[in-house]
Design a protein around this motif. Structure first.
Motif, PDB file in Angstrom:
ATOM      1  N   ARG A  25      31.407  -2.887  45.655  1.00  0.00           N
ATOM      2  CA  ARG A  25      32.730  -2.448  45.194  1.00  0.00           C
ATOM      3  C   ARG A  25      33.006  -2.913  43.770  1.00  0.00           C
ATOM      4  O   ARG A  25      33.517  -2.153  42.948  1.00  0.00           O
ATOM      5  CB  ARG A  25      33.808  -2.993  46.144  1.00  0.00           C
ATOM      6  CG  ARG A  25      34.584  -1.931  46.871  1.00  0.00           C
ATOM      7  CD  ARG A  25      35.731  -2.482  47.693  1.00  0.00           C
ATOM      8  NE  ARG A  25      35.477  -3.688  48.435  1.00  0.00           N
ATOM      9  CZ  ARG A  25      34.892  -3.746  49.633  1.00  0.00           C
ATOM     10  NH1 ARG A  25      34.480  -2.645  50.212  1.00  0.00           N
ATOM     11  NH2 ARG A  25      34.714  -4.881  50.246  1.00  0.00           N
ATOM     12  N   ARG A  26      32.665  -4.181  43.478  1.00  0.00           N
ATOM     13  CA  ARG A  26      32.912  -4.710  42.119  1.00  0.00           C
ATOM     14  C   ARG A  26      32.140  -3.925  41.070  1.00  0.00           C
ATOM     15  O   ARG A  26      32.691  -3.534  40.041  1.00  0.00           O
ATOM     16  CB  ARG A  26      32.525  -6.194  42.042  1.00  0.00           C
ATOM     17  CG  ARG A  26      33.592  -7.156  42.466  1.00  0.00           C
ATOM     18  CD  ARG A  26      33.249  -8.594  42.109  1.00  0.00           C
ATOM     19  NE  ARG A  26      31.911  -9.016  42.488  1.00  0.00           N
ATOM     20  CZ  ARG A  26      31.569  -9.476  43.703  1.00  0.00           C
ATOM     21  NH1 ARG A  26      32.479  -9.581  44.644  1.00  0.00           N
ATOM     22  NH2 ARG A  26      30.337  -9.838  43.955  1.00  0.00           N
ATOM     23  N   SER A  27      30.856  -3.674  41.337  1.00  0.00           N
ATOM     24  CA  SER A  27      30.059  -2.949  40.341  1.00  0.00           C
ATOM     25  C   SER A  27      30.545  -1.508  40.204  1.00  0.00           C
ATOM     26  O   SER A  27      30.591  -0.969  39.094  1.00  0.00           O
ATOM     27  CB  SER A  27      28.569  -3.001  40.685  1.00  0.00           C
ATOM     28  OG  SER A  27      28.273  -2.265  41.853  1.00  0.00           O
ATOM     29  N   ALA A  28      30.936  -0.886  41.318  1.00  0.00           N
ATOM     30  CA  ALA A  28      31.461   0.484  41.255  1.00  0.00           C
ATOM     31  C   ALA A  28      32.770   0.519  40.482  1.00  0.00           C
ATOM     32  O   ALA A  28      32.978   1.406  39.646  1.00  0.00           O
ATOM     33  CB  ALA A  28      31.661   1.041  42.664  1.00  0.00           C
ATOM     34  N   ALA A  29      33.637  -0.442  40.745  1.00  0.00           N
ATOM     35  CA  ALA A  29      34.927  -0.481  40.051  1.00  0.00           C
ATOM     36  C   ALA A  29      34.736  -0.627  38.545  1.00  0.00           C
ATOM     37  O   ALA A  29      35.411   0.052  37.757  1.00  0.00           O
ATOM     38  CB  ALA A  29      35.782  -1.626  40.593  1.00  0.00           C
ATOM     39  N   MET A  30      33.818  -1.510  38.142  1.00  0.00           N
ATOM     40  CA  MET A  30      33.583  -1.704  36.710  1.00  0.00           C
ATOM     41  C   MET A  30      33.030  -0.433  36.070  1.00  0.00           C
ATOM     42  O   MET A  30      33.459  -0.041  34.976  1.00  0.00           O
ATOM     43  CB  MET A  30      32.644  -2.883  36.483  1.00  0.00           C
ATOM     44  CG  MET A  30      33.308  -4.223  36.746  1.00  0.00           C
ATOM     45  SD  MET A  30      32.288  -5.649  36.303  1.00  0.00           S
ATOM     46  CE  MET A  30      31.085  -5.658  37.624  1.00  0.00           C
ATOM     47  N   ARG A  31      32.099   0.231  36.750  1.00  0.00           N
ATOM     48  CA  ARG A  31      31.512   1.439  36.177  1.00  0.00           C
ATOM     49  C   ARG A  31      32.523   2.583  36.126  1.00  0.00           C
ATOM     50  O   ARG A  31      32.601   3.305  35.128  1.00  0.00           O
ATOM     51  CB  ARG A  31      30.272   1.852  36.969  1.00  0.00           C
ATOM     52  CG  ARG A  31      29.563   3.018  36.310  1.00  0.00           C
ATOM     53  CD  ARG A  31      28.147   3.149  36.704  1.00  0.00           C
ATOM     54  NE  ARG A  31      27.560   4.319  36.085  1.00  0.00           N
ATOM     55  CZ  ARG A  31      26.420   4.838  36.431  1.00  0.00           C
ATOM     56  NH1 ARG A  31      25.690   4.260  37.379  1.00  0.00           N
ATOM     57  NH2 ARG A  31      25.958   5.906  35.831  1.00  0.00           N
ATOM     58  N   MET A  32      33.324   2.739  37.177  1.00  0.00           N
ATOM     59  CA  MET A  32      34.330   3.810  37.184  1.00  0.00           C
ATOM     60  C   MET A  32      35.360   3.585  36.085  1.00  0.00           C
ATOM     61  O   MET A  32      35.783   4.520  35.416  1.00  0.00           O
ATOM     62  CB  MET A  32      35.026   3.901  38.545  1.00  0.00           C
ATOM     63  CG  MET A  32      34.142   4.369  39.675  1.00  0.00           C
ATOM     64  SD  MET A  32      33.535   6.043  39.410  1.00  0.00           S
ATOM     65  CE  MET A  32      31.791   5.759  39.651  1.00  0.00           C
ATOM     66  N   ARG A  33      35.748   2.336  35.892  1.00  0.00           N
ATOM     67  CA  ARG A  33      36.714   2.014  34.839  1.00  0.00           C
ATOM     68  C   ARG A  33      36.088   2.278  33.465  1.00  0.00           C
ATOM     69  O   ARG A  33      36.699   2.893  32.597  1.00  0.00           O
ATOM     70  CB  ARG A  33      37.153   0.554  34.968  1.00  0.00           C
ATOM     71  CG  ARG A  33      38.192   0.114  33.985  1.00  0.00           C
ATOM     72  CD  ARG A  33      39.529   0.800  34.056  1.00  0.00           C
ATOM     73  NE  ARG A  33      40.233   0.552  35.289  1.00  0.00           N
ATOM     74  CZ  ARG A  33      41.236   1.310  35.726  1.00  0.00           C
ATOM     75  NH1 ARG A  33      41.670   2.332  35.023  1.00  0.00           N
ATOM     76  NH2 ARG A  33      41.830   1.049  36.862  1.00  0.00           N
ATOM     77  N   ARG A  34      34.847   1.821  33.273  1.00  0.00           N
ATOM     78  CA  ARG A  34      34.175   1.954  31.973  1.00  0.00           C
ATOM     79  C   ARG A  34      33.888   3.420  31.623  1.00  0.00           C
ATOM     80  O   ARG A  34      34.155   3.865  30.515  1.00  0.00           O
ATOM     81  CB  ARG A  34      32.872   1.149  31.990  1.00  0.00           C
ATOM     82  CG  ARG A  34      32.039   1.262  30.716  1.00  0.00           C
ATOM     83  CD  ARG A  34      30.812   0.352  30.748  1.00  0.00           C
ATOM     84  NE  ARG A  34      29.975   0.486  31.925  1.00  0.00           N
ATOM     85  CZ  ARG A  34      29.025   1.417  32.080  1.00  0.00           C
ATOM     86  NH1 ARG A  34      28.795   2.303  31.128  1.00  0.00           N
ATOM     87  NH2 ARG A  34      28.305   1.450  33.175  1.00  0.00           N
ATOM     88  N   GLU A  35      33.351   4.170  32.577  1.00  0.00           N
ATOM     89  CA  GLU A  35      32.925   5.535  32.271  1.00  0.00           C
ATOM     90  C   GLU A  35      34.013   6.586  32.454  1.00  0.00           C
ATOM     91  O   GLU A  35      33.978   7.625  31.798  1.00  0.00           O
ATOM     92  CB  GLU A  35      31.719   5.921  33.136  1.00  0.00           C
ATOM     93  CG  GLU A  35      30.457   5.175  32.756  1.00  0.00           C
ATOM     94  CD  GLU A  35      29.237   5.671  33.518  1.00  0.00           C
ATOM     95  OE1 GLU A  35      29.266   6.769  34.117  1.00  0.00           O
ATOM     96  OE2 GLU A  35      28.226   4.933  33.509  1.00  0.00           O
TER      97      GLU A  35
END
Length: 165
Positions: A25-35
């Protein structure tokens, strides 16, 4: 100095599954926010609206297993960003149908490409048979967890009835 042992809870299956899900979830959240400049709650809500549209907010909340007020805030943010429209329902002034705008459909398409890429990267460390086995085991864990939840609800309701009597 004595060697420190890890806490006993770290050996529990539930802890291992939960901490793995948290990391994903943390890695997905960071990528969704970034991209894509969206939160995971927005991603899930967009995906549900895309799948169910036209759909009422309460049905999105029910499908997401989330609080209606929380989903309402997420939907409001998606409406203000131009990804979702609310269309009044004839005969029910309190409800509205939610639908994706063209910008929302474009956003969902981009999100899906990113999610597919993440899935490909995650699966790259495994053989196809290992992925099948993992999915099968996770389904079994989920089935047992669901049964434990039902048992707990039954016990909680039984205790509530006993206290009321």
């Amino acid at each position: 100095m004595a060697e420190r042992r890890p806490p006993a809870f770290r050996n529990l299956l539930a802890y291992q599954v939960s901490s793995t899900a948290d990391a994903l979830r943390r890695s997905a959240a960071m990528r969704m926010r970034r991209e894509h400049d969206v939160s995971l709650a927005q991603v899930r809500t967009l995906a549900l609206i895309d799948h169910l549209q036209p759909v009422r907010l309460r049905d999105v909340a029910a499908d997401a297993g989330a609080d209606k007020a929380q989903i309402s805030r997420v939907v409001s943010s998606l409406v203000s960003r131009g990804y979702v429209t609310r269309r009044a329902l004839v005969g029910d002034a309190r409800s509205a149908h939610l639908e994706l705008t063209q910008a929302g459909r474009d956003k969902v398409a981009g999100l899906f490409r990113t999610l597919q890429d993440r899935d490909r990267l995650l699966k790259a460390g495994f053989q196809p048979a290992e992925i099948e086995q993992l999915l099968s085991l996770l389904a079994r864990v989920r089935k047992v967890a669901d049964q434990l939840s039902l048992d707990e609800e039954r016990l909680a309701n039984g205790n509530s009835s006993a206290k009321a009597a």
